[in-house]
Design an enzyme around this catalytic site. Structure first.
Site, PDB file in Angstrom:
ATOM      1  N   ASP A  31       0.181  -1.585  -0.219  1.00  0.00           N
ATOM      2  CA  ASP A  31       0.197  -0.143   0.265  1.00  0.00           C
ATOM      3  C   ASP A  31       0.883   1.293   0.058  1.00  0.00           C
ATOM      4  O   ASP A  31       0.685   2.625  -0.176  1.00  0.00           O
ATOM      5  CB  ASP A  31      -0.697  -0.018   1.810  1.00  0.00           C
ATOM      6  CG  ASP A  31      -1.956   1.345   1.161  1.00  0.00           C
ATOM      7  OD1 ASP A  31      -1.954   1.192  -0.049  1.00  0.00           O
ATOM      8  OD2 ASP A  31      -2.943   1.352   2.240  1.00  0.00           O
ATOM      9  N   HIS A 223      -6.805   0.798   9.918  1.00  0.00           N
ATOM     10  CA  HIS A 223      -6.254   1.053   8.475  1.00  0.00           C
ATOM     11  C   HIS A 223      -6.693   2.606   8.571  1.00  0.00           C
ATOM     12  O   HIS A 223      -7.389   3.022   7.843  1.00  0.00           O
ATOM     13  CB  HIS A 223      -6.282   0.212   7.607  1.00  0.00           C
ATOM     14  CG  HIS A 223      -5.344   1.024   6.454  1.00  0.00           C
ATOM     15  ND1 HIS A 223      -4.400  -0.516   5.996  1.00  0.00           N
ATOM     16  CD2 HIS A 223      -5.632   1.804   5.524  1.00  0.00           C
ATOM     17  CE1 HIS A 223      -3.900   0.261   4.588  1.00  0.00           C
ATOM     18  NE2 HIS A 223      -4.560   1.749   5.229  1.00  0.00           N
ATOM     19  N   CYS A 256      -4.360   5.458  -1.232  1.00  0.00           N
ATOM     20  CA  CYS A 256      -5.421   4.918  -2.142  1.00  0.00           C
ATOM     21  C   CYS A 256      -4.926   5.806  -3.573  1.00  0.00           C
ATOM     22  O   CYS A 256      -5.351   6.979  -3.459  1.00  0.00           O
ATOM     23  CB  CYS A 256      -6.310   4.894  -1.999  1.00  0.00           C
ATOM     24  SG  CYS A 256      -7.664   3.427  -3.186  1.00  0.00           S
ATOM     25  N   ASN A 265      -1.044   6.839   4.372  1.00  0.00           N
ATOM     26  CA  ASN A 265      -1.128   6.443   5.410  1.00  0.00           C
ATOM     27  C   ASN A 265      -0.754   6.655   6.695  1.00  0.00           C
ATOM     28  O   ASN A 265       0.689   7.642   6.870  1.00  0.00           O
ATOM     29  CB  ASN A 265      -0.567   5.047   5.022  1.00  0.00           C
ATOM     30  CG  ASN A 265      -1.012   4.098   4.425  1.00  0.00           C
ATOM     31  OD1 ASN A 265      -2.385   3.617   3.995  1.00  0.00           O
ATOM     32  ND2 ASN A 265      -0.633   3.682   3.280  1.00  0.00           N
TER      33      ASN A 265
END
Length: 323
Positions: A31, A223, A256, A265
């Protein structure tokens, strides 16, 4: 007068009402790197994974077996898997979007996979190119086949707290999607704050609603994204209601690529710093992790956005392994 106080680690002040240990689910190699525009060599990715394991992370999500047209950065999934030691006692899940992805992942030696779906219709169509019902049906089949092959399956739900097209997401909708995914057989469920709009009260409300719906809290993960600077506050809120698994990306890289407003993140270093200060065991060596972030930043050509890395990196004197 020169200070001799070591400012590299926070003082631990345990809270008996919080969990004594948590798992950090490292998502940096997948990610974190998936949105990078400039290709990262597979050898660098493999070294990144090795350094993360060396820092004490027991779960490092490796990559995604997805179409290279969809995410070019992850086109080397099979090569990276070949450079990874799946027998080292560390979990290396891989994300699989469909049956073909699962087939490729199993052929590459993966022993744990992750599947994903969206709570909202808009993001499902934008991210996966299909309505929620179709994505859920495909996810259920992939999960069934993965379990039949003897590998564990983790479930990701996106847009749990808000959607850039639809706005706030009702808690009831999250419960419905979560229960449906758990019923397919996934062993755990990661709640994605995909655009970072969650706040502590909202996090607690969602977790409590899922527990009331019959989902054990030890099967729930968070998350968090730090778009509005709320990620650590949201982690703390989740801790107060019993959550013990948190996704994070070393250096705070990633986000994303298919979600409007989705910034990086939660940085693993920032999470580890807070948890250490709370006296919560993670098994992570913070100094080694900061060194890893500094090394990665050199390859990406920009500094890490992590506050802890910014604070601690200048104090690292031995740079010989960071070049």
């Amino acid at each position: 007068m020169t200070s001799t106080v070591d400012l590299g680690l926070p003082m631990a002040v345990p809270d008996p009402e919080l969990p004594s240990a948590v798992r950090i689910y490292e998502v940096g190699p997948r990610d974190g790197l998936q949105a990078e525009k400039v290709p990262v060599p597979v050898e660098v990715k493999a070294e990144f994974v090795r350094r993360l394991v060396g820092a004490g992370l027991s779960t490092v999500e490796l990559t995604s077996f997805v179409s290279p047209k969809r995410i070019p950065q992850l086109a080397d999934a099979r090569e990276l898997a070949a450079l990874t030691d799946f027998d080292a006692g560390v979990r290396h899940p891989v994300l699989v979007p469909n049956a073909r992805g699962l087939e490729d992942a199993l052929a590459a030696g993966a022993r744990e996979v992750a599947v994903f779906a969206s709570v909202t219709e808009s993001f499902s169509k934008a991210n996966l190119g299909a309505p929620r019902s179709d994505v859920a049906a495909a996810q259920a089949l992939v999960t069934k086949d993965a379990l039949a092959a003897g590998v564990d399956v983790r479930g990701y739900l996106s847009m749990v707290f808000g959607d850039p097209w639809e706005g706030p997401v009702p808690v009831d909708a999250v419960v419905e999607a979560s229960v449906a995914m758990m019923e397919t057989g996934v062993h755990s469920l990661s709640l994605g704050d995909t655009i970072g709009v969650a706040t502590p009260g909202h996090v607690r409300a969602v977790v409590r609603a899922l527990v009331d719906a019959g989902i054990a809290v030890d099967r729930i993960a968070l998350h968090a994204h730090d778009t509005y600077g709320q990620a650590l506050a949201n982690v703390y809120a989740a801790l107060t209601v019993g959550v013990t698994e948190f996704d994070a990306s070393t250096g705070g890289v990633g986000g994303c690529p298919f979600a409007l407003s989705a910034t990086g993140n939660l940085a693993t270093e920032d999470l580890a710093w807070m948890l250490r200060g709370l006296g919560i065991d993670t098994g992570v060596d913070l100094t080694t992790l900061v060194e890893t972030s500094t090394w990665l930043a050199g390859h990406l050509g920009r500094p890490s956005p992590s506050r802890v890395v910014t604070a601690l990196a200048p104090s690292i004197t031995d740079r010989s392994e960071l070049t």
